[in-house]
Design a protein around this motif. Structure first.
Motif, PDB file in Angstrom:
ATOM      1  N   LEU A  35      -0.601  -9.667  -3.570  1.00  0.00           N
ATOM      2  CA  LEU A  35      -1.597  -8.601  -3.655  1.00  0.00           C
ATOM      3  C   LEU A  35      -2.907  -9.040  -3.020  1.00  0.00           C
ATOM      4  CD1 LEU A  35      -1.081  -7.145  -7.240  1.00  0.00           C
ATOM      5  CD2 LEU A  35      -0.530  -6.071  -5.055  1.00  0.00           C
ATOM      6  N   VAL A  66       2.863 -10.674   5.100  1.00  0.00           N
ATOM      7  CA  VAL A  66       1.462 -10.493   4.714  1.00  0.00           C
ATOM      8  C   VAL A  66       0.806 -11.788   4.234  1.00  0.00           C
ATOM      9  CG1 VAL A  66       2.207  -9.550   2.497  1.00  0.00           C
ATOM     10  CG2 VAL A  66      -0.103  -9.139   3.242  1.00  0.00           C
ATOM     11  N   ILE A 110      -3.846  -0.387  -1.411  1.00  0.00           N
ATOM     12  CA  ILE A 110      -3.364  -0.855  -2.710  1.00  0.00           C
ATOM     13  C   ILE A 110      -4.441  -0.624  -3.758  1.00  0.00           C
ATOM     14  CG2 ILE A 110      -1.815  -2.666  -1.895  1.00  0.00           C
ATOM     15  CD1 ILE A 110      -4.034  -4.654  -2.870  1.00  0.00           C
ATOM     16  N   ARG A 149     -14.348 -10.128  -1.135  1.00  0.00           N
ATOM     17  CA  ARG A 149     -13.098 -10.488  -1.749  1.00  0.00           C
ATOM     18  C   ARG A 149     -12.765 -11.945  -1.502  1.00  0.00           C
ATOM     19  NH1 ARG A 149      -7.865  -7.824   0.223  1.00  0.00           N
ATOM     20  NH2 ARG A 149      -6.572  -8.100  -1.617  1.00  0.00           N
ATOM     21  N   ALA A 159     -10.913  -3.917   8.673  1.00  0.00           N
ATOM     22  CA  ALA A 159     -11.939  -4.032   7.626  1.00  0.00           C
ATOM     23  C   ALA A 159     -12.216  -5.488   7.305  1.00  0.00           C
ATOM     24  CB  ALA A 159     -11.489  -3.289   6.367  1.00  0.00           C
ATOM     25  N   ILE A 182     -15.445  -3.877   0.453  1.00  0.00           N
ATOM     26  CA  ILE A 182     -14.632  -4.645  -0.496  1.00  0.00           C
ATOM     27  C   ILE A 182     -14.187  -5.956   0.151  1.00  0.00           C
ATOM     28  CG2 ILE A 182     -12.492  -4.704  -1.824  1.00  0.00           C
ATOM     29  CD1 ILE A 182     -12.681  -1.691  -2.126  1.00  0.00           C
ATOM     30  N   GLU A 183     -13.709  -5.853   1.393  1.00  0.00           N
ATOM     31  CA  GLU A 183     -13.194  -7.055   2.063  1.00  0.00           C
ATOM     32  C   GLU A 183     -14.231  -8.172   2.126  1.00  0.00           C
ATOM     33  OE1 GLU A 183     -10.526  -8.370   3.017  1.00  0.00           O
ATOM     34  OE2 GLU A 183      -9.177  -6.732   2.576  1.00  0.00           O
ATOM     35  N   SER A 232       0.834  -1.205   0.000  1.00  0.00           N
ATOM     36  CA  SER A 232       0.000   0.000   0.000  1.00  0.00           C
ATOM     37  C   SER A 232       0.865   1.250   0.000  1.00  0.00           C
ATOM     38  CB  SER A 232      -0.904   0.029   1.234  1.00  0.00           C
ATOM     39  OG  SER A 232      -1.257  -1.243   1.653  1.00  0.00           O
ATOM     40  N   ALA A 244      -3.289 -10.965  -0.622  1.00  0.00           N
ATOM     41  CA  ALA A 244      -3.171 -11.103   0.836  1.00  0.00           C
ATOM     42  C   ALA A 244      -3.238  -9.762   1.548  1.00  0.00           C
ATOM     43  CB  ALA A 244      -1.850 -11.797   1.185  1.00  0.00           C
ATOM     44  N   VAL A 245      -3.001  -8.668   0.837  1.00  0.00           N
ATOM     45  CA  VAL A 245      -2.996  -7.360   1.483  1.00  0.00           C
ATOM     46  C   VAL A 245      -4.422  -6.956   1.823  1.00  0.00           C
ATOM     47  CG1 VAL A 245      -2.387  -4.927   1.233  1.00  0.00           C
ATOM     48  CG2 VAL A 245      -0.979  -6.673   0.135  1.00  0.00           C
ATOM     49  N   PRO A 246      -4.727  -6.740   3.099  1.00  0.00           N
ATOM     50  CA  PRO A 246      -6.093  -6.332   3.420  1.00  0.00           C
ATOM     51  C   PRO A 246      -6.363  -4.916   2.916  1.00  0.00           C
ATOM     52  CG  PRO A 246      -4.829  -6.810   5.436  1.00  0.00           C
ATOM     53  CD  PRO A 246      -3.881  -6.817   4.297  1.00  0.00           C
ATOM     54  N   ILE A 247      -7.569  -4.706   2.425  1.00  0.00           N
ATOM     55  CA  ILE A 247      -7.948  -3.398   1.892  1.00  0.00           C
ATOM     56  C   ILE A 247      -8.789  -2.675   2.941  1.00  0.00           C
ATOM     57  CG2 ILE A 247      -9.339  -2.259   0.108  1.00  0.00           C
ATOM     58  CD1 ILE A 247      -8.364  -4.477  -1.770  1.00  0.00           C
ATOM     59  N   PRO A 248      -8.422  -1.446   3.259  1.00  0.00           N
ATOM     60  CA  PRO A 248      -9.132  -0.750   4.345  1.00  0.00           C
ATOM     61  C   PRO A 248     -10.531  -0.309   3.938  1.00  0.00           C
ATOM     62  CG  PRO A 248      -7.434   0.672   3.425  1.00  0.00           C
ATOM     63  CD  PRO A 248      -7.304  -0.644   2.740  1.00  0.00           C
ATOM     64  N   ASP A 249     -11.357  -1.257   3.563  1.00  0.00           N
ATOM     65  CA  ASP A 249     -12.731  -0.959   3.203  1.00  0.00           C
ATOM     66  C   ASP A 249     -13.547  -2.233   3.393  1.00  0.00           C
ATOM     67  OD1 ASP A 249     -15.180  -0.587   1.988  1.00  0.00           O
ATOM     68  OD2 ASP A 249     -14.372   0.647   0.366  1.00  0.00           O
ATOM     69  N   PRO A 250     -14.374  -2.275   4.443  1.00  0.00           N
ATOM     70  CA  PRO A 250     -15.085  -3.528   4.738  1.00  0.00           C
ATOM     71  C   PRO A 250     -16.003  -3.975   3.616  1.00  0.00           C
ATOM     72  CG  PRO A 250     -15.779  -1.752   6.236  1.00  0.00           C
ATOM     73  CD  PRO A 250     -14.666  -1.208   5.417  1.00  0.00           C
TER      74      PRO A 250
END
Ligand SMILES: Nc1ncnc2c1ncn2[C@@H]1O[C@H](COP(=O)(O)OP(=O)(O)OP(=O)(O)O)[C@@H](O)[C@H]1O
Ligand SMILES: Nc1ncnc2c1ncn2[C@@H]1O[C@H](COP(=O)(O)OP(=O)(O)OP(=O)(O)O)[C@@H](O)[C@H]1O
Ligand code: SF4
Ligand SMILES: [Mg+2]
Ligand SMILES: [Mg+2]
Lengths: 338, 345
Positions: A257, B190, B264, A271, B222, A267-268, A218, A259-265
């Motif tokens: 990519l 990660v 990302i 996913r 999240a 989307i999460e 990120s 595995a990287v959590p996205i700061p938006d529930p």
């Protein structure tokens, strides 16, 4: 902007001999194992990968703080490993480093003033009357450090403030290339954002070229133009930042990519993760063929035997995977569109 | 039927009484944790997340630490008033905890199997043999390959991710009602983090346990949380469901925090950093602890302590800006029968 790369890394290798097991048999860690890329002036070039993949070693090789086992590093066309000590010392002015740990990288017995001034003294720079004080004033100003901090010691500051001091020191001599090794990893998000913005502003102000080492995609996406992904000492994918995120070509990048959590529930929740099985193998005994094959869901028999080389799979997009699984069907990691 | 909370924290305040000053590490935390749900506790380094967790299990050294106010109700019983023996039956058994650095919480001279079976024997009166079999079973459950061989390994023979799995196996050995996980993946890569989080979600479903997940990683929040408590300078400044917190953050600190995270998913030209530094906790703030960094502060924020404004059921903010939307107001120190703060001489 010139068309000549400011930095050219060619076939770079660093192998460490280490004692293996209880009987002290010698083993070899191939920390960096045949890495090549070039960086253009004022570019931000990122090196990402998981712990132990060789990022820091690569950074140290670029700064000639470590001698290479094989290969070359050219800065402005001159091979750093072929310079005399005196020449190397002079070139060092142009090559600076920012470390991860603002706690241990600053001398605890020096004041902020001494820390920032030291490189100026060593290189006898800005030596005219009043010039040094002016230079320090300027550095404080651009790095957001208050004048009143000059007489204080590193332990009196928070992590973010210490990192500002480390950055001011690195920029004191007006370098051209800065290697930043996990410069924000030890900081809280709100402070991390301050430092990332600062690094971005300083790049413009000082016309800097960055080699930015990080395990955090990120952060890298926010700051960098191109990205090299490393796995067990090798670059497995290299592309422009946007392309790498939108259209990853290597199975390892795909998994990273995803595995990287996205700061938006929202989307999460929708996913699907690609979970890699197992751990990163020991660098003392990397798997044969493609190092990634035991964890790769696209692996075929040939992957066990033939080590892939970095090929231009699309324009300006380099991938070390001959299987090319995303040619027809884009990778899952890219499919997180809303 | 409404679910009863398995754990209720009310007006918790934990201070450290040091020679020169008092550190108000936790200064007002309240929430209800429902069975099978995950509460994420987020906040910057030093905001009191770990001290809050250690207070629940009474694992802090007293002195200098002291819970000066609050209640911690586990299935209706106040852990703070419980006799030591009764608490021991709950700790590690009904409420288990895992830490950031598994190496420091595992015993280096005992095998992984010894450590898991010890916990089972201690809490469940199982025989050595049964406990060992269960240890192997648990190692398999947490995804350690060849568990019947690896059970004989020592912690140093495990990788970081495997150690964290072993810690989870120990924590789960008694099928706890509440699992407190303090930065369980912060030290991990990660891809390994993704494995561990997935594992926690699966095991939560299987055992129907509630999780308190302490983290500073907004992405992890999240992914994992049902509810979120945001801490700043020892205080819970906002509370709500994960959807509400991300969609409509109320407290200026929460808003700043969410805006400063790079993702990302998108590239921002500039991140919106929160200016300044968090305050030091050894001073008492007459007003809001965020005032020095806040972009929307009013005159009263400096010297008037904002109470907790309840905006809807389970939705709280401690910011004067929410006064007009508030249904109910509660001072953050209020907790029914709060014990008296000790008098310092
Ligand atoms: N001086 C050394 N002697 C022996 N092995 C070394 C030495 N320096 C590094 N290594 C090994 O080389 C490999 C690469 O290490 P390096 O520090 O470059 O990784 P990294 O990608 O920076 O990891 P991290 O993200 O954890 O910082 C590791 O396996 C490491 O143990
Ligand atoms: N034993 C102690 N004595 C004195 N002060 C302490 C002690 N333990 C913690 N503190 C202080 O309490 C405050 C809260 O600490 P805590 O460890 O709960 O923070 P945290 O939110 O968990 O931070 P991090 O994200 O860094 O883990 C800090 O200011 C810390 O310095
Ligand atoms: S070469 Fe084979 S094993 Fe390696 S990444 Fe590509 S498909 Fe996977
Ligand atoms: Mg490193
Ligand atoms: Mg903590």
């Amino acid at each position: 902007m010139s068309n000549q790369p400011i930095l050219e890394v060619k076939g770079l290798k660093k192998h460490f001999s280490v004692k293996k097991g209880m009987f002290g048999a010698q083993g070899v860690v191939r920390a960096v194992d045949g890495v090549s890329f070039s960086v253009m002036p004022q570019e931000s070039f990122a090196v990402v990968g998981e712990s132990g993949c060789g990022k820091t070693t690569l950074g140290r090789l670029i700064l000639a703080l470590e001698t290479a086992t094989e290969g070359s590093v050219a800065f402005e066309g001159r091979d750093l490993y072929k310079l005399s000590n005196a020449e190397l010392r002079k070139t060092r002015r142009d090559l600076q480093v920012i470390f991860q740990d603002p706690y241990s990288s600053l001398n605890p017995r020096m004041t902020v003033q001494q820390i920032i001034e030291e490189p100026l003294i060593i290189h006898d720079a800005y030596s005219g009357p009043g010039q040094r004080a002016k230079r320090i004033d300027y550095l404080l100003d651009v790095c957001g450090i208050s004048q009143s901090h000059l007489t204080r010691f590193p332990h009196e500051f928070s992590g973010g403030q210490r990192q500002r001091v480390g950055i001011a020191r690195a920029l004191a001599l007006n370098p051209k290339l800065v290697v930043a090794d996990e410069p924000v990893s030890a900081l809280d998000v709100s402070i991390q954002a301050q430092i990332l913005n600062l690094l971005k502003d300083l790049q413009r102000e000082f016309k800097l070229t960055y080699v930015f080492i990080s395990h955090d995609f990120s952060v890298v996406r926010h700051l960098c133009d191109r990205i090299a992904v490393m796995y067990l000492g090798k670059v497995v994918e290299l592309a422009k930042s946007e392309t790498l995120f939108d259209d990853p070509q290597h199975p390892y990048t795909e998994a990273l990519l995803s595995a990287v959590p996205i700061p938006d529930p929202s989307i999460e929740k929708r996913r699907k993760r690609i979970l890699l099985s197992g751990d990163v193998p020991s660098p003392l005994k990397p798997p044969s063929g493609c190092h990634f094959h035991p964890r790769c869901r696209y692996a075929q028999d040939s992957c066990r035997t033939t080590p892939p080389s970095l090929e231009e799979s699309k324009t300006a997009h380099w991938t070390a995977c001959p299987i090319n699984p995303f040619k027809e069907k884009p990778s899952q990691a890219a499919l997180i569109e809303i | 039927m409404t679910l009863q909370p398995v754990l209720s924290v009310k007006g918790l305040r934990t201070h450290f009484f040091l020679d020169e000053h008092i550190v108000r590490a936790v200064d007002g935390v309240s929430y209800d944790l429902l069975p099978g749900k995950t509460l994420a506790v987020v906040g910057e380094s030093g905001s009191g997340k770990s001290v809050h967790a250690l207070s629940i299990l009474r694992l802090l050294p007293e002195p200098p630490a002291k819970v000066v106010a609050g209640e911690i109700l586990f299935k209706g019983k106040d852990l703070l008033k419980m006799p030591a023996e009764e608490l021991r039956q709950i700790r590690g058994n009904r409420i288990a905890m895992i830490f950031q650095e598994p190496m420091t919480s595992l015993n280096p001279v005992l095998t992984i199997g010894d450590q898991i079976s010890e916990s089972i024997i201690l809490h469940q009166n199982a025989t050595q043999e049964k406990a060992w079999a269960k240890a192997i079973d648990l190692l398999g459950k947490v995804g350690i390959p060849h568990p019947s061989e690896r059970v004989n390994d020592y912690p140093h023979q495990f990788s970081g991710g495997m150690r964290q799995r072993a810690m989870i196996a120990i924590a789960l050995s008694c099928e706890p009602d509440v699992l407190i996980a303090d930065e369980p993946t912060t030290a991990l890569d990660v891809t390994i983090q993704a494995q561990i989080l997935e594992l926690m979600k699966e095991l939560q479903k299987e055992f129907h346990m509630a999780i308190i997940l302490i983290t500073h990683n907004i992405g992890v929040v999240a992914e994992m949380a049902d509810e979120v408590a945001v801490m700043y300078a020892g205080r819970q400044v906002e509370y709500g469901s994960v959807g509400d917190i991300f969609k409509d953050p109320k407290h200026p600190y929460t808003r700043g925090l969410l805006n400063s995270v790079p993702s990302i998913y998108t590239r921002k030209e500039k991140l919106e950093a929160i200016p300044g530094q968090p305050p030091e906790l050894n001073k008492e703030f007459p007003g809001c602890p965020f005032v020095a960094r806040c972009g929307v502060a009013e005159a009263r924020c400096k010297d008037q302590d904002p109470p907790e404004f309840e905006l809807a059921a389970g939705r709280m903010s401690n910011c004067w800006k929410q006064e007009s939307e508030s249904l109910k107001t509660r001072h953050r120190h209020d907790a029914g029968r709060a014990p008296q703060a000790p008098v310092l001489s």
